[in-house]
Enzyme design. Structure first.
Site, PDB file in Angstrom:
ATOM      1  N   HIS A 144       0.847  -1.204   0.000  1.00  0.00           N
ATOM      2  CA  HIS A 144       0.000   0.000   0.000  1.00  0.00           C
ATOM      3  C   HIS A 144       0.878   1.248   0.000  1.00  0.00           C
ATOM      4  CE1 HIS A 144      -3.647   2.370   1.408  1.00  0.00           C
ATOM      5  NE2 HIS A 144      -2.660   3.186   1.743  1.00  0.00           N
ATOM      6  N   GLU A 145       1.851   1.269   0.899  1.00  0.00           N
ATOM      7  CA  GLU A 145       2.698   2.464   1.028  1.00  0.00           C
ATOM      8  C   GLU A 145       3.597   2.664  -0.182  1.00  0.00           C
ATOM      9  OE1 GLU A 145       0.626   3.265   4.298  1.00  0.00           O
ATOM     10  OE2 GLU A 145       1.813   4.528   2.984  1.00  0.00           O
ATOM     11  N   HIS A 148       1.815   4.188  -3.049  1.00  0.00           N
ATOM     12  CA  HIS A 148       1.677   5.653  -2.995  1.00  0.00           C
ATOM     13  C   HIS A 148       2.843   6.313  -3.724  1.00  0.00           C
ATOM     14  CE1 HIS A 148      -1.908   6.353  -0.709  1.00  0.00           C
ATOM     15  NE2 HIS A 148      -1.486   5.713   0.371  1.00  0.00           N
ATOM     16  N   TYR A 159      -4.093  14.178  -3.506  1.00  0.00           N
ATOM     17  CA  TYR A 159      -4.605  13.499  -2.314  1.00  0.00           C
ATOM     18  C   TYR A 159      -5.762  14.271  -1.675  1.00  0.00           C
ATOM     19  CZ  TYR A 159      -3.976   9.953   1.346  1.00  0.00           C
ATOM     20  OH  TYR A 159      -4.120   8.887   2.202  1.00  0.00           O
ATOM     21  N   GLU A 168      -5.840   6.432  -2.800  1.00  0.00           N
ATOM     22  CA  GLU A 168      -5.964   5.430  -1.736  1.00  0.00           C
ATOM     23  C   GLU A 168      -6.358   4.062  -2.295  1.00  0.00           C
ATOM     24  OE1 GLU A 168      -5.606   4.712   1.622  1.00  0.00           O
ATOM     25  OE2 GLU A 168      -4.173   6.332   1.238  1.00  0.00           O
ATOM     26  N   ASP A 223     -10.029  14.214   6.708  1.00  0.00           N
ATOM     27  CA  ASP A 223      -9.281  13.165   6.002  1.00  0.00           C
ATOM     28  C   ASP A 223      -9.182  13.458   4.501  1.00  0.00           C
ATOM     29  OD1 ASP A 223      -7.853  10.720   5.647  1.00  0.00           O
ATOM     30  OD2 ASP A 223      -9.718   9.613   5.288  1.00  0.00           O
ATOM     31  N   HIS A 228      -9.885   7.951   2.816  1.00  0.00           N
ATOM     32  CA  HIS A 228      -9.825   6.572   3.315  1.00  0.00           C
ATOM     33  C   HIS A 228     -11.211   5.959   3.459  1.00  0.00           C
ATOM     34  CE1 HIS A 228      -5.845   8.072   4.751  1.00  0.00           C
ATOM     35  NE2 HIS A 228      -5.475   6.865   4.352  1.00  0.00           N
TER      36      HIS A 228
HETATM   37  C1  LIG Z   1      -8.100   6.480   8.784  1.00  0.00           C
HETATM   38  C2  LIG Z   1      -6.793   6.079   8.190  1.00  0.00           C
HETATM   39  C3  LIG Z   1      -6.507   4.911   7.512  1.00  0.00           C
HETATM   40  C4  LIG Z   1      -5.184   5.019   7.144  1.00  0.00           C
HETATM   41  C5  LIG Z   1      -4.414   4.041   6.351  1.00  0.00           C
HETATM   42  O1  LIG Z   1      -4.952   3.345   5.540  1.00  0.00           O
HETATM   43  N1  LIG Z   1      -3.088   4.014   6.593  1.00  0.00           N
HETATM   44  C6  LIG Z   1      -2.240   3.188   5.771  1.00  0.00           C
HETATM   45  C7  LIG Z   1      -1.992   1.858   6.409  1.00  0.00           C
HETATM   46  F1  LIG Z   1      -1.258   1.137   5.561  1.00  0.00           F
HETATM   47  F2  LIG Z   1      -1.325   2.035   7.541  1.00  0.00           F
HETATM   48  F3  LIG Z   1      -3.137   1.225   6.655  1.00  0.00           F
HETATM   49  N2  LIG Z   1      -4.671   6.175   7.590  1.00  0.00           N
HETATM   50  O2  LIG Z   1      -5.663   6.855   8.223  1.00  0.00           O
HETATM   51 ZN   LIG Z   2      -2.720   5.176   1.907  1.00  0.00          ZN
END
Ligand SMILES: Cc1cc(C(=O)NCC(F)(F)F)no1
Ligand SMILES: [Zn+2]
Ligand SMILES: [Ca+2]
Length: 302
Positions: A144-145, A148, A159, A168, A223, A228
């Site tokens: 996921h990261e 990005h 974003y 996301e 957010d 999210h």
């Molecule tokens: C509410 C909310 C959800 C997230 C999220 O998805 N973080 C990425 C993860 F990989 F850590 F999940 N951040 O704030």
């Molecule tokens: Zn994310």
């Protein structure tokens, strides 16, 4: 030889044994992986519960077996797996397709229930032990990261609001493509005291408070416009697509949409069009094309 690539091992966040690509230099073993093609490098650092980038994760005997090293072990191993996914499946060399070093920092801050890409590197908290355990312990979180970073270097989806929810969604969807054993997101590090739950589900976003149809789009100023939350709508469309045409075709379509058609201001309707164009490019106007149309019809995006 005074320095060079070595093979170490350690235990991850869930206590699982894994081998590691390390580097020996001057009496220390580093979480520094030089085995990737085209000189791609992966390095892992430790903030020691501060908020700096931290120094290299090192060990004296190439056995990263202490409890404090578990988050380092998984950040390093999983970054390598995600590198391999993008290279082997999409012929992409690191997040910039130019072999930039993938940097991770673990043990960021205290009781930090999140992970993020800060524009230059991945950063992982340890969690508070109730909502999360160390977040690098989940391969889908690492994917996921890093996605990005890929998105930032390709479509550049802003974003905020719908482009932000798409941003996301791309991270959750490629989180699935990298770890396709379930449709859940973050389950391996979420609520250690509760089994079977997750941060999000792409098969049923509503299970965790996300909409799965445009009728339930969540208008909010928080957010970044609920990125999210509203990601549930494109996530459900992706799930519909995966179920109908399969992962192998779906991931090609999504990667082409992300890298060829989507732009910084793309909204959900633009994403439908981008995915249809990608499908047509790759597979024509047959069953796959119809499946993508149906996938987005079902979530009310035209
Ligand atoms: C509410 C909310 C959800 C997230 C999220 O998805 N973080 C990425 C993860 F990989 F850590 F999940 N951040 O704030
Ligand atoms: Zn994310
Ligand atoms: Ca998962």
């Amino acid at each position: 030889v005074t320095h060079g690539a070595t093979s170490g091992y350690g235990y991850g966040v869930l206590g699982d044994y894994k081998t590691l690509n390390t580097y020996y230099y001057n009496g220390w073993y580093y979480l520094y992986d030089v085995t990737k093609p085209m000189n791609g490098v992966i390095e892992t650092r430790d903030a020691n519960n501060g908020t700096t980038q931290g120094g290299y994760s090192v060990d004296s005997n190439n056995a990263f077996t202490s409890s404090g090293q578990a988050a380092d072990v998984d950040a390093h191993k999983y970054a390598g797996i995600v590198y391999d996914y993008y290279y082997n499946t999409h012929n992409r060399n690191s997040f910039d397709n130019a072999g930039s070093t993938i940097i991770s920092t673990v043990h960021y801050s205290t009781n930090y229930n999140n992970a993020f890409w800060n524009g230059n590197q991945m950063v992982y908290g340890d969690g508070d032990g109730t909502t999360f355990i160390a977040l690098s312990g989940a391969l889908d979180v690492v994917a996921h990261e890093l996605t990005h970073a890929v998105t930032e270097r390709t479509a550049g989806l802003i974003y905020q609001d719908q482009s932000g929810a798409l941003n996301e969604s791309m991270s959750d969807v490629f989180g699935y493509f990298v770890e396709p054993n379930d449709y859940l997101m973050g389950e391996d590090v979420y609520t250690p005291g509760i089994s079977g739950d997750a941060l999000r589900s792409i098969s049923d976003p509503t299970a965790y408070g996300q909409p799965d149809h445009m009728n339930d789009y969540y208008y909010t100023s928080s957010d970044n416009g609920g990125v999210h939350t509203n990601s549930g709508i494109p996530n459900k469309a992706a799930y519909n697509t995966i179920v109908s045409i399969g992962k192998t075709k779906a991931e090609k379509i999504y990667y082409r949409a992300l890298t060829v058609y989507l732009t910084s201001s793309s909204d959900f309707s633009d994403a439908r069009a981008a995915l249809l164009s990608s499908t047509a490019d790759l597979y024509g106007y047959g069953t796959e094309y119809t499946a993508v149309e149906n996938a987005w019809d079902a979530v009310g995006v035209y």
